[in-house]
Design a protein around this motif. Structure first.
Motif, PDB file in Angstrom:
ATOM      1  N   LEU A 430     -11.045   5.419  72.938  1.00  0.00           N
ATOM      2  CA  LEU A 430     -10.883   6.587  72.716  1.00  0.00           C
ATOM      3  C   LEU A 430     -11.746   7.175  71.597  1.00  0.00           C
ATOM      4  O   LEU A 430     -11.667   6.632  70.283  1.00  0.00           O
ATOM      5  CB  LEU A 430      -9.398   7.337  72.075  1.00  0.00           C
ATOM      6  N   GLU A 431     -12.698   8.115  71.795  1.00  0.00           N
ATOM      7  CA  GLU A 431     -13.626   8.389  70.749  1.00  0.00           C
ATOM      8  C   GLU A 431     -13.366   9.750  70.400  1.00  0.00           C
ATOM      9  O   GLU A 431     -13.298  10.555  71.290  1.00  0.00           O
ATOM     10  CB  GLU A 431     -15.228   8.308  71.257  1.00  0.00           C
ATOM     11  N   LEU A 432     -13.312  10.300  69.185  1.00  0.00           N
ATOM     12  CA  LEU A 432     -12.786  11.392  68.448  1.00  0.00           C
ATOM     13  C   LEU A 432     -13.703  12.251  67.798  1.00  0.00           C
ATOM     14  O   LEU A 432     -14.570  11.668  66.937  1.00  0.00           O
ATOM     15  CB  LEU A 432     -11.409  11.263  67.728  1.00  0.00           C
ATOM     16  N   LYS A 433     -13.571  13.540  68.132  1.00  0.00           N
ATOM     17  CA  LYS A 433     -14.594  14.561  67.391  1.00  0.00           C
ATOM     18  C   LYS A 433     -14.004  15.848  67.317  1.00  0.00           C
ATOM     19  O   LYS A 433     -13.497  16.364  68.246  1.00  0.00           O
ATOM     20  CB  LYS A 433     -15.777  14.477  68.069  1.00  0.00           C
ATOM     21  N   ALA A 434     -13.903  16.373  66.090  1.00  0.00           N
ATOM     22  CA  ALA A 434     -13.432  17.538  65.806  1.00  0.00           C
ATOM     23  C   ALA A 434     -14.493  18.643  65.735  1.00  0.00           C
ATOM     24  O   ALA A 434     -14.168  19.952  65.883  1.00  0.00           O
ATOM     25  CB  ALA A 434     -12.686  17.527  64.178  1.00  0.00           C
ATOM     26  N   HIS A 435     -15.634  18.225  65.502  1.00  0.00           N
ATOM     27  CA  HIS A 435     -16.786  19.198  65.475  1.00  0.00           C
ATOM     28  C   HIS A 435     -17.887  18.961  66.535  1.00  0.00           C
ATOM     29  O   HIS A 435     -17.988  18.005  66.940  1.00  0.00           O
ATOM     30  CB  HIS A 435     -17.469  19.571  64.101  1.00  0.00           C
ATOM     31  N   GLU A 436     -18.691  20.179  66.765  1.00  0.00           N
ATOM     32  CA  GLU A 436     -19.641  19.869  67.970  1.00  0.00           C
ATOM     33  C   GLU A 436     -20.775  18.958  67.429  1.00  0.00           C
ATOM     34  O   GLU A 436     -21.332  19.015  66.190  1.00  0.00           O
ATOM     35  CB  GLU A 436     -20.351  21.379  68.219  1.00  0.00           C
ATOM     36  N   ASP A 437     -21.083  18.035  68.487  1.00  0.00           N
ATOM     37  CA  ASP A 437     -22.009  16.910  68.166  1.00  0.00           C
ATOM     38  C   ASP A 437     -22.660  16.563  69.440  1.00  0.00           C
ATOM     39  O   ASP A 437     -22.036  16.053  70.255  1.00  0.00           O
ATOM     40  CB  ASP A 437     -21.364  15.701  67.552  1.00  0.00           C
ATOM     41  N   MET A 438     -24.131  16.893  69.749  1.00  0.00           N
ATOM     42  CA  MET A 438     -24.667  16.790  70.755  1.00  0.00           C
ATOM     43  C   MET A 438     -24.700  15.059  71.320  1.00  0.00           C
ATOM     44  O   MET A 438     -25.031  14.763  72.241  1.00  0.00           O
ATOM     45  CB  MET A 438     -26.084  17.232  70.805  1.00  0.00           C
ATOM     46  N   HIS A 439     -24.459  14.210  70.147  1.00  0.00           N
ATOM     47  CA  HIS A 439     -24.814  12.852  70.622  1.00  0.00           C
ATOM     48  C   HIS A 439     -23.304  12.266  70.880  1.00  0.00           C
ATOM     49  O   HIS A 439     -23.119  10.988  70.807  1.00  0.00           O
ATOM     50  CB  HIS A 439     -25.149  12.187  69.373  1.00  0.00           C
ATOM     51  N   PHE A 440     -22.323  12.970  70.953  1.00  0.00           N
ATOM     52  CA  PHE A 440     -20.767  12.657  71.180  1.00  0.00           C
ATOM     53  C   PHE A 440     -20.729  11.589  72.257  1.00  0.00           C
ATOM     54  O   PHE A 440     -20.022  10.544  72.244  1.00  0.00           O
ATOM     55  CB  PHE A 440     -20.043  13.989  71.651  1.00  0.00           C
ATOM     56  N   ALA A 441     -21.413  11.695  73.337  1.00  0.00           N
ATOM     57  CA  ALA A 441     -21.245  10.762  74.579  1.00  0.00           C
ATOM     58  C   ALA A 441     -21.673   9.578  74.431  1.00  0.00           C
ATOM     59  O   ALA A 441     -21.127   8.342  74.733  1.00  0.00           O
ATOM     60  CB  ALA A 441     -22.003  11.510  76.036  1.00  0.00           C
ATOM     61  N   LEU A 442     -23.133   9.669  73.893  1.00  0.00           N
ATOM     62  CA  LEU A 442     -23.648   7.989  73.575  1.00  0.00           C
ATOM     63  C   LEU A 442     -23.042   7.342  72.303  1.00  0.00           C
ATOM     64  O   LEU A 442     -23.037   5.935  72.268  1.00  0.00           O
ATOM     65  CB  LEU A 442     -24.868   8.337  73.139  1.00  0.00           C
ATOM     66  N   HIS A 496     -20.118  19.864  72.885  1.00  0.00           N
ATOM     67  CA  HIS A 496     -21.443  20.171  73.049  1.00  0.00           C
ATOM     68  C   HIS A 496     -21.717  20.185  74.501  1.00  0.00           C
ATOM     69  O   HIS A 496     -21.531  19.354  75.430  1.00  0.00           O
ATOM     70  CB  HIS A 496     -22.414  19.350  72.263  1.00  0.00           C
ATOM     71  N   PRO A 497     -22.790  21.360  75.031  1.00  0.00           N
ATOM     72  CA  PRO A 497     -22.878  21.254  76.308  1.00  0.00           C
ATOM     73  C   PRO A 497     -23.690  20.089  76.786  1.00  0.00           C
ATOM     74  O   PRO A 497     -23.725  19.604  77.875  1.00  0.00           O
ATOM     75  CB  PRO A 497     -24.051  22.567  76.316  1.00  0.00           C
ATOM     76  N   ALA A 498     -24.521  19.127  75.888  1.00  0.00           N
ATOM     77  CA  ALA A 498     -25.200  18.195  76.181  1.00  0.00           C
ATOM     78  C   ALA A 498     -24.364  16.982  76.674  1.00  0.00           C
ATOM     79  O   ALA A 498     -24.794  16.027  77.252  1.00  0.00           O
ATOM     80  CB  ALA A 498     -26.069  17.470  74.921  1.00  0.00           C
ATOM     81  N   THR A 499     -23.089  16.873  76.339  1.00  0.00           N
ATOM     82  CA  THR A 499     -22.020  16.104  76.608  1.00  0.00           C
ATOM     83  C   THR A 499     -22.055  15.647  78.002  1.00  0.00           C
ATOM     84  O   THR A 499     -22.203  14.611  78.168  1.00  0.00           O
ATOM     85  CB  THR A 499     -20.839  16.208  76.010  1.00  0.00           C
ATOM     86  N   GLU A 500     -21.829  16.547  78.832  1.00  0.00           N
ATOM     87  CA  GLU A 500     -21.631  16.354  80.292  1.00  0.00           C
ATOM     88  C   GLU A 500     -22.974  15.947  80.922  1.00  0.00           C
ATOM     89  O   GLU A 500     -22.995  15.035  81.941  1.00  0.00           O
ATOM     90  CB  GLU A 500     -20.999  17.374  80.939  1.00  0.00           C
ATOM     91  N   THR A 501     -23.914  16.512  80.517  1.00  0.00           N
ATOM     92  CA  THR A 501     -25.330  16.065  80.900  1.00  0.00           C
ATOM     93  C   THR A 501     -25.525  14.713  80.776  1.00  0.00           C
ATOM     94  O   THR A 501     -26.110  13.848  81.499  1.00  0.00           O
ATOM     95  CB  THR A 501     -26.645  16.981  80.152  1.00  0.00           C
ATOM     96  N   VAL A 502     -25.413  14.211  79.424  1.00  0.00           N
ATOM     97  CA  VAL A 502     -25.656  12.910  79.066  1.00  0.00           C
ATOM     98  C   VAL A 502     -24.563  11.880  80.176  1.00  0.00           C
ATOM     99  O   VAL A 502     -25.280  10.887  80.554  1.00  0.00           O
ATOM    100  CB  VAL A 502     -25.484  12.650  77.862  1.00  0.00           C
ATOM    101  N   LEU A 503     -23.381  12.141  80.160  1.00  0.00           N
ATOM    102  CA  LEU A 503     -22.510  11.405  80.738  1.00  0.00           C
ATOM    103  C   LEU A 503     -22.873  11.296  82.127  1.00  0.00           C
ATOM    104  O   LEU A 503     -22.622  10.350  82.861  1.00  0.00           O
ATOM    105  CB  LEU A 503     -20.969  12.192  80.572  1.00  0.00           C
ATOM    106  N   ARG A 504     -23.638  12.187  82.794  1.00  0.00           N
ATOM    107  CA  ARG A 504     -23.902  12.104  84.243  1.00  0.00           C
ATOM    108  C   ARG A 504     -24.640  10.992  84.440  1.00  0.00           C
ATOM    109  O   ARG A 504     -25.097  10.655  85.568  1.00  0.00           O
ATOM    110  CB  ARG A 504     -24.407  13.423  85.031  1.00  0.00           C
ATOM    111  N   TYR A 505     -25.557  10.468  83.351  1.00  0.00           N
ATOM    112  CA  TYR A 505     -26.750   9.700  83.467  1.00  0.00           C
ATOM    113  C   TYR A 505     -26.012   7.903  83.319  1.00  0.00           C
ATOM    114  O   TYR A 505     -26.688   7.070  83.551  1.00  0.00           O
ATOM    115  CB  TYR A 505     -27.714   9.672  82.408  1.00  0.00           C
ATOM    116  N   LEU A 506     -24.829   8.078  83.008  1.00  0.00           N
ATOM    117  CA  LEU A 506     -24.207   6.553  82.667  1.00  0.00           C
ATOM    118  C   LEU A 506     -23.877   5.822  84.072  1.00  0.00           C
ATOM    119  O   LEU A 506     -23.559   6.537  84.886  1.00  0.00           O
ATOM    120  CB  LEU A 506     -22.822   6.862  81.827  1.00  0.00           C
ATOM    121  N   LYS A 507     -23.920   4.464  84.106  1.00  0.00           N
ATOM    122  CA  LYS A 507     -23.581   3.839  85.026  1.00  0.00           C
ATOM    123  C   LYS A 507     -22.208   4.015  85.562  1.00  0.00           C
ATOM    124  O   LYS A 507     -21.363   4.207  84.625  1.00  0.00           O
ATOM    125  CB  LYS A 507     -23.969   2.414  84.854  1.00  0.00           C
ATOM    126  N   PRO A 508     -21.819   3.806  87.119  1.00  0.00           N
ATOM    127  CA  PRO A 508     -20.432   3.982  87.300  1.00  0.00           C
ATOM    128  C   PRO A 508     -19.666   2.941  86.648  1.00  0.00           C
ATOM    129  O   PRO A 508     -18.276   3.250  86.651  1.00  0.00           O
ATOM    130  CB  PRO A 508     -20.563   3.726  88.689  1.00  0.00           C
TER     131      PRO A 508
END
Length: 536
Positions: A430-442, A496-508
């Motif tokens: 579980l990765e936790l974040k309370a504020h917006e961060d575009m690097h959340f996914a990585l 952050h809106p970037a989060t879902e974009t980045v997640l879509r690039y991750l391997k299955p």
């Protein structure tokens, strides 16, 4: 320097203490400057603030420096707190500055460095790929696309073939350098969208300073190969030598796995000084205190994730007898408990417990300090609200919730992590974040990589016993050999809106779930949105 010449006027000790407390609560990366020279970096230092004898005293110390100053006044401007200080025994005031960020380059100097780098990057790439052409590399801020000026962005093309390129210069912080892959994925997506079929974007080329590629290299290994081609280079800006890094060479992960603390033994070992420390807490609030064993010789006391007291055991200098030291303070603030400081500490603790509670004010620095730590404490106490009742096997086993396992070395990412297990035996990160961060996914991927690495090192297929159990975690459980699941947890309006974009690039193989919480999670955690990786 006279106080008036620096624009600093005198205030009451209470006003000065409040200003210091609020600034340091909001800016954990602050540095203290004397005429532009760094005296203390608050990421590596501790401090105490006291109000005695009609004065406010600031004490700072680190491994190589110690300083005590009376602070008689302050002035504020964006991200800076100017302090009028006095050395004891002297009458001439000195102006010191607390600044929010350690990067002291002027905006003009930063811009000049970045523009020169963009030109250098373009020149080096055209020399390395002489049959290709380059669009003008840009560094302009683009808030709509989440592009900052630290990253040079451009396109190399040859006929209808093209590559998106992102680079970052050596004068940026390591955190900025590590963020280049997030920016690169967003840039690739934008370039493909703007190409509109006129040219084919083969993939993404990333350029980082020499010797800084390890984090980006580890992350790139888990990007989908069917989504794009991925190349990583290191650039020596002095010699303009460009060296490609092998994506298969991820190197050693910078991580360590500590043994699970023996809480029962620690409770007995710290029992006497713990009673002394708890005597500072109002009786009605003592049930709100969380005890956290930091090591075999240090016990921390926390309130909603914020460490406010610590007990350290040391060996006496003249014998083998153990002595205990008790100190109080929020975050890196710290004051030893002794007869002289007891009234001040008791007042601080009463103020902390009155203000850091559910339903508190967002304007209060003690309430809003370390929000990720507060969220972590809520979930450590009750992780149940995150479980999905529709998938019984994927529900968390609430008896096993650990923080910061494994730990990152020499890294303060501003993130907090939890490790637990679901009822089917799969580890859950579980990765936790309370504020917006575009690097959340990585950043979540970073933690997942380390947990996966430890889990697969020495697992015994016949017993299910592996590294984690040998270090005292998940006693009595049989863990699944399958890789961990990754859960990204944040208030839904702070994702952050970037989060879902980045997640879509991750391997299955990276099975992820994005959990959006209610905005008032401090009053009770609820899952508002739940999104999963495709096919899971």
């Amino acid at each position: 320097m006279p106080a008036h010449s620096a624009g600093v006027s005198e205030q009451t000790p209470a006003e000065v203490a409040h200003a210091l407390e609020e600034f340091l609560a909001d800016h954990s990366r602050a540095v203290l400057l004397d005429d532009g020279r760094v005296l203390f970096d608050m990421r590596e230092s501790r401090y105490s603030i006291s109000q005695e004898h009609g004065r406010c005293t600031l004490h700072l110390w680190s491994e190589d420096r110690n300083m005590v100053r009376r602070v008689s006044g302050f002035s504020t401007r964006k991200d800076t707190l100017k302090l009028q200080t006095l050395r004891f025994g002297q009458s001439k005031p000195q102006i010191l500055e607390l600044v929010a960020q350690p990067d002291r380059r002027t905006p003009t100097a930063r811009d000049t460095t970045r523009r020169r780098y963009a030109a250098t990057l373009e020149r080096v790439l055209l020399r390395s790929y002489p049959d290709w052409k380059a669009d003008d590399f840009r560094i302009a801020m683009d808030l709509e696309q989440s592009f900052g000026p630290a990253y040079a962005r451009g396109v190399l093309q040859q006929g209808q073939k093209a590559w998106a390129v992102v680079g970052v210069n050596a004068e940026e912080s390591q955190a900025t350098i590590d963020g280049v892959l997030t920016v690169g994925l967003l840039w690739l997506g934008l370039c493909r969208e703007q190409a509109d079929g006129r040219r084919l974007l083969s993939g993404l080329r990333i350029v980082v300073p020499r010797g800084t590629a390890s984090t980006t290299l580890a992350r790139m290994a888990w990007l989908r190969e069917d989504a794009a081609r991925w190349e990583l280079f290191e650039l020596d800006q002095r010699t303009e030598e460009l060296m490609e890094r092998d994506a298969a060479d991820t190197g050693n992960l910078i991580t360590r796995l500590l043994h699970a603390p023996n809480t029962a033994a620690a409770t007995e070992r710290f029992s006497v000084p713990l009673l002394q420390a708890m005597a500072m807490v109002p009786i009605a609030d003592q049930t709100r205190v969380e005890q956290r064993l930091r090591s075999s010789t240090e016990l921390a006391l926390l309130l909603h994730g914020l460490e406010f007291a610590r007990i350290r055991q040391r060996v006496s200098a003249n014998s083998f007898a153990q002595t205990s030291e008790i100190s109080f303070g929020a975050g890196v603030q710290e004051s030893p408990l002794d007869p002289g400081s007891e009234p001040m500490i008791r007042e601080f603790v009463e103020r902390l417990f009155a203000r850091r509670r559910k339903g508190g004010s967002q304007k209060d620095p003690l309430y809003r300090m370390q929000p990720e730590a507060w969220l972590e404490s809520e979930l450590r106490a009750n992780i149940g609200p995150l479980t999905d009742g529709q998938e019984s096997l994927a529900r968390f086993n609430t008896d096993y919730v650990y923080a910061q396992v494994p730990a990152f070395q020499a890294s303060d990412r501003g993130m907090l992590d939890l490790l637990t297990v679901s009822h089917d035996g799969r580890l859950a990160v579980l990765e936790l974040k309370a504020h917006e961060d575009m690097h959340f996914a990585l950043q979540g991927l970073d933690y997942w990589l380390r947990v996966r690495w430890h889990h697969t090192q020495t697992i015994d297929a016949s017993t299910g016993i592996g590294t984690f159990q040998r270090h005292g975690y998940f006693p009595g459980l049989r863990l699944s050999e399958d890789p961990p699941r990754l859960f990204l947890v944040a208030p839904s309006l702070r994702i952050h809106p970037a989060t879902e974009t980045v997640l879509r690039y991750l391997k299955p193989q990276v099975e992820w779930t994005l959990l959006g919480l209610n905005e008032k999670w401090r009053d009770g955690v609820k899952v508002i949105t739940r999104k999963r990786s495709p096919g899971h």
